[in-house]
Design a protein around this motif. Structure first.
Motif, PDB file in Angstrom:
ATOM      1  N   GLN A 160       4.179   9.578   1.813  1.00  0.00           N
ATOM      2  CA  GLN A 160       3.941   8.406   0.918  1.00  0.00           C
ATOM      3  C   GLN A 160       3.739   9.028  -0.471  1.00  0.00           C
ATOM      4  O   GLN A 160       4.129   8.295  -1.519  1.00  0.00           O
ATOM      5  CB  GLN A 160       2.435   7.724   1.249  1.00  0.00           C
ATOM      6  CG  GLN A 160       2.146   6.583   0.521  1.00  0.00           C
ATOM      7  CD  GLN A 160       0.836   5.952   0.681  1.00  0.00           C
ATOM      8  OE1 GLN A 160      -0.358   6.277   0.293  1.00  0.00           O
ATOM      9  NE2 GLN A 160       0.775   5.078   1.797  1.00  0.00           N
ATOM     10  N   ARG A 181      12.620  -1.299  -4.231  1.00  0.00           N
ATOM     11  CA  ARG A 181      12.502  -2.147  -2.963  1.00  0.00           C
ATOM     12  C   ARG A 181      11.784  -1.184  -1.859  1.00  0.00           C
ATOM     13  O   ARG A 181      12.252  -0.068  -2.061  1.00  0.00           O
ATOM     14  CB  ARG A 181      13.911  -2.785  -2.665  1.00  0.00           C
ATOM     15  CG  ARG A 181      13.912  -3.297  -1.212  1.00  0.00           C
ATOM     16  CD  ARG A 181      14.997  -3.811  -0.692  1.00  0.00           C
ATOM     17  NE  ARG A 181      15.451  -4.278   0.713  1.00  0.00           N
ATOM     18  CZ  ARG A 181      16.213  -4.574   1.479  1.00  0.00           C
ATOM     19  NH1 ARG A 181      17.532  -4.440   0.874  1.00  0.00           N
ATOM     20  NH2 ARG A 181      16.295  -5.044   2.598  1.00  0.00           N
ATOM     21  N   GLU A 182      10.781  -1.952  -1.345  1.00  0.00           N
ATOM     22  CA  GLU A 182      10.136  -1.030  -0.336  1.00  0.00           C
ATOM     23  C   GLU A 182      11.098  -0.694   0.734  1.00  0.00           C
ATOM     24  O   GLU A 182      11.833  -1.138   1.316  1.00  0.00           O
ATOM     25  CB  GLU A 182       8.960  -1.927   0.309  1.00  0.00           C
ATOM     26  CG  GLU A 182       7.942  -1.133   1.129  1.00  0.00           C
ATOM     27  CD  GLU A 182       6.849  -2.011   1.712  1.00  0.00           C
ATOM     28  OE1 GLU A 182       5.909  -1.428   2.420  1.00  0.00           O
ATOM     29  OE2 GLU A 182       6.912  -3.076   1.202  1.00  0.00           O
ATOM     30  N   ALA A 207       1.460  -0.989  -4.699  1.00  0.00           N
ATOM     31  CA  ALA A 207       0.727  -2.046  -5.510  1.00  0.00           C
ATOM     32  C   ALA A 207      -0.077  -2.936  -4.252  1.00  0.00           C
ATOM     33  O   ALA A 207      -1.229  -3.654  -4.740  1.00  0.00           O
ATOM     34  CB  ALA A 207       1.513  -3.089  -5.796  1.00  0.00           C
ATOM     35  N   SER A 208       0.134  -3.052  -2.971  1.00  0.00           N
ATOM     36  CA  SER A 208      -0.413  -3.846  -2.066  1.00  0.00           C
ATOM     37  C   SER A 208      -1.646  -2.787  -1.184  1.00  0.00           C
ATOM     38  O   SER A 208      -2.193  -3.426  -0.264  1.00  0.00           O
ATOM     39  CB  SER A 208       0.431  -4.263  -0.986  1.00  0.00           C
ATOM     40  OG  SER A 208       1.202  -5.192  -1.818  1.00  0.00           O
ATOM     41  N   ARG A 232       0.324  -1.018   5.961  1.00  0.00           N
ATOM     42  CA  ARG A 232       0.088  -0.265   4.520  1.00  0.00           C
ATOM     43  C   ARG A 232      -1.415   0.386   4.537  1.00  0.00           C
ATOM     44  O   ARG A 232      -1.416   1.448   4.073  1.00  0.00           O
ATOM     45  CB  ARG A 232       0.038  -1.291   3.582  1.00  0.00           C
ATOM     46  CG  ARG A 232       1.739  -1.758   3.133  1.00  0.00           C
ATOM     47  CD  ARG A 232       1.789  -2.995   2.186  1.00  0.00           C
ATOM     48  NE  ARG A 232       3.280  -3.098   2.245  1.00  0.00           N
ATOM     49  CZ  ARG A 232       3.711  -4.367   1.607  1.00  0.00           C
ATOM     50  NH1 ARG A 232       2.592  -5.131   0.982  1.00  0.00           N
ATOM     51  NH2 ARG A 232       4.811  -4.768   1.539  1.00  0.00           N
ATOM     52  N   ARG A 266       3.157  -0.520  -9.597  1.00  0.00           N
ATOM     53  CA  ARG A 266       3.387  -1.712  -9.356  1.00  0.00           C
ATOM     54  C   ARG A 266       4.486  -2.025  -8.218  1.00  0.00           C
ATOM     55  O   ARG A 266       4.626  -3.149  -7.757  1.00  0.00           O
ATOM     56  CB  ARG A 266       3.964  -2.526 -10.645  1.00  0.00           C
ATOM     57  CG  ARG A 266       3.195  -2.264 -11.798  1.00  0.00           C
ATOM     58  CD  ARG A 266       3.821  -2.744 -12.979  1.00  0.00           C
ATOM     59  NE  ARG A 266       2.988  -2.364 -14.334  1.00  0.00           N
ATOM     60  CZ  ARG A 266       3.512  -2.774 -15.660  1.00  0.00           C
ATOM     61  NH1 ARG A 266       4.812  -3.469 -15.679  1.00  0.00           N
ATOM     62  NH2 ARG A 266       3.012  -2.126 -16.617  1.00  0.00           N
ATOM     63  N   HIS A 267       4.962  -0.977  -7.952  1.00  0.00           N
ATOM     64  CA  HIS A 267       6.003  -1.137  -7.121  1.00  0.00           C
ATOM     65  C   HIS A 267       5.198  -1.068  -5.593  1.00  0.00           C
ATOM     66  O   HIS A 267       4.153  -0.602  -5.396  1.00  0.00           O
ATOM     67  CB  HIS A 267       7.014   0.155  -6.770  1.00  0.00           C
ATOM     68  CG  HIS A 267       7.903  -0.074  -7.997  1.00  0.00           C
ATOM     69  ND1 HIS A 267       8.814   1.268  -8.305  1.00  0.00           N
ATOM     70  CD2 HIS A 267       7.992  -0.745  -8.942  1.00  0.00           C
ATOM     71  CE1 HIS A 267       9.225   1.000  -9.455  1.00  0.00           C
ATOM     72  NE2 HIS A 267       8.908  -0.083  -9.918  1.00  0.00           N
ATOM     73  N   GLU A 268       6.071  -1.674  -4.640  1.00  0.00           N
ATOM     74  CA  GLU A 268       5.603  -1.576  -2.917  1.00  0.00           C
ATOM     75  C   GLU A 268       5.881  -0.454  -2.349  1.00  0.00           C
ATOM     76  O   GLU A 268       7.002   0.252  -2.755  1.00  0.00           O
ATOM     77  CB  GLU A 268       6.151  -2.891  -2.494  1.00  0.00           C
ATOM     78  CG  GLU A 268       5.597  -4.224  -2.831  1.00  0.00           C
ATOM     79  CD  GLU A 268       4.066  -4.412  -2.628  1.00  0.00           C
ATOM     80  OE1 GLU A 268       3.450  -3.599  -1.882  1.00  0.00           O
ATOM     81  OE2 GLU A 268       3.561  -5.322  -3.436  1.00  0.00           O
ATOM     82  N   PRO A 269       5.071   0.119  -1.472  1.00  0.00           N
ATOM     83  CA  PRO A 269       3.881  -0.382  -0.882  1.00  0.00           C
ATOM     84  C   PRO A 269       2.687  -0.107  -1.942  1.00  0.00           C
ATOM     85  O   PRO A 269       1.559  -0.542  -1.302  1.00  0.00           O
ATOM     86  CB  PRO A 269       3.857   0.058   0.294  1.00  0.00           C
ATOM     87  CG  PRO A 269       4.473   1.685   0.085  1.00  0.00           C
ATOM     88  CD  PRO A 269       5.599   1.378  -0.896  1.00  0.00           C
TER      89      PRO A 269
END
Length: 279
Positions: free
Chosen positions: A129, A204-205, A47-48, A272, A42-45
């Protein structure tokens, strides 16, 4: 002054089948990694990220499996290489005698790095990553391992002042003088405190590589501190500058983490969902 309570290392005995507390702490470590890995999605990056590079629960399961292999193989080989190279050079078959004990965190770390490189290559994802995803999920597993060390009454600390309220006598150490319960110190520092700090930092990303770098620096510093209270291995003792093998192994870890964080800070922010560059 406290006395080590001599906890039975066997948690459950059913006929010839014995379930050890140490094994249960490993299961707890794996379960915590899975739980935190799912939340990490659920955390960025992560989740996106969409498309072929999107992260899923299956990725967490695969990383866990590869990580377990990396910990066991790397931890054992690291112990043989870092702590008793001469002995295992002349007794190579005993490298496989893992039931006799002997695992190294720093060797296990190298094994996990190798596992993450394999995972990143097979999924065509940037290795850093993957490392950033894994790093915040690791400290709780380390904490579980220290609980196992305490239950087994192993890796006790150096002698402490008799006035230390939590000084503990480990009678099986061969001395009735109080010692620092260094397993508890490492549980609190490398486990709980590192987890809280790293998890908050990773929510936080950050630039790619900085979360992994924070783990290297954080663990290296906390382990370096804890080693001042932990009894060094009897067959090694203290090495140059009065430091233990664990402290010497932490120095390149800290330096590498600082270097990685600075390098990552200077890199441009990549899209991303950008395709992975071929190497």
């Amino acid at each position: 002054m406290l006395t080590y309570p001599h906890i039975d290392p066997v948690a459950l005995q059913i006929g010839p089948l014995a379930v050890h507390w140490y094994g249960l702490t490993y299961l707890a470590a794996f379960g915590l990694f899975m739980l935190l890995g799912i939340r990490r999605l659920r955390h960025e990056p992560f989740a996106s990220i969409t498309g072929p590079g999107a992260w899923s629960r299956r990725d967490v399961e695969d990383i866990l499996f590869l990580g377990v292999v990396g910990v066991v193989v790397g931890g054992r080989l690291g112990y043989c290489l870092f702590y008793k190279p001469g002995y295992y050079l002349t007794h190579p078959l005993e490298i496989f005698a893992v039931w006799q004990g002997g695992m190294s965190f720093h060797g296990g770390l190298l094994g996990v790095i190798a596992a993450m490189l394999w995972f990143a290559h097979s999924r065509k994802r940037p290795w850093l990553q993957v490392a950033d995803f894994v790093a915040p999920c690791v400290p709780t597993g380390l904490a579980a391992g220290r609980v196992g060390n305490f239950i087994n009454g192993e890796l006790w600390g150096r002698f402490a002042s008799p006035d230390l309220p939590w000084g503990m006598v480990f009678a099986h150490s061969g001395s009735m003088q109080p010692r620092h319960p260094s397993q508890v110190y490492q549980f609190l520092l490398e486990g709980l405190l590192l987890f809280v700090l790293l998890w908050l930092y990773a929510r936080r990303e950050r630039r790619q590589g900085q979360v992994a770098a924070a783990f290297l620096v954080g663990y290296g510093i906390f382990r370096f501190i804890a080693e001042y209270f932990r009894e060094p291995d009897a067959f090694l003792g203290l090495l140059s500058l009065g430091m233990s093998m664990g402290q010497w192994l932490c120095l390149p870890m800290i330096a590498g983490g600082v270097g990685l964080w600075v390098w990552a800070q200077r890199q441009p922010v990549a899209p991303r969902n950008a395709p992975r560059k071929s190497t």
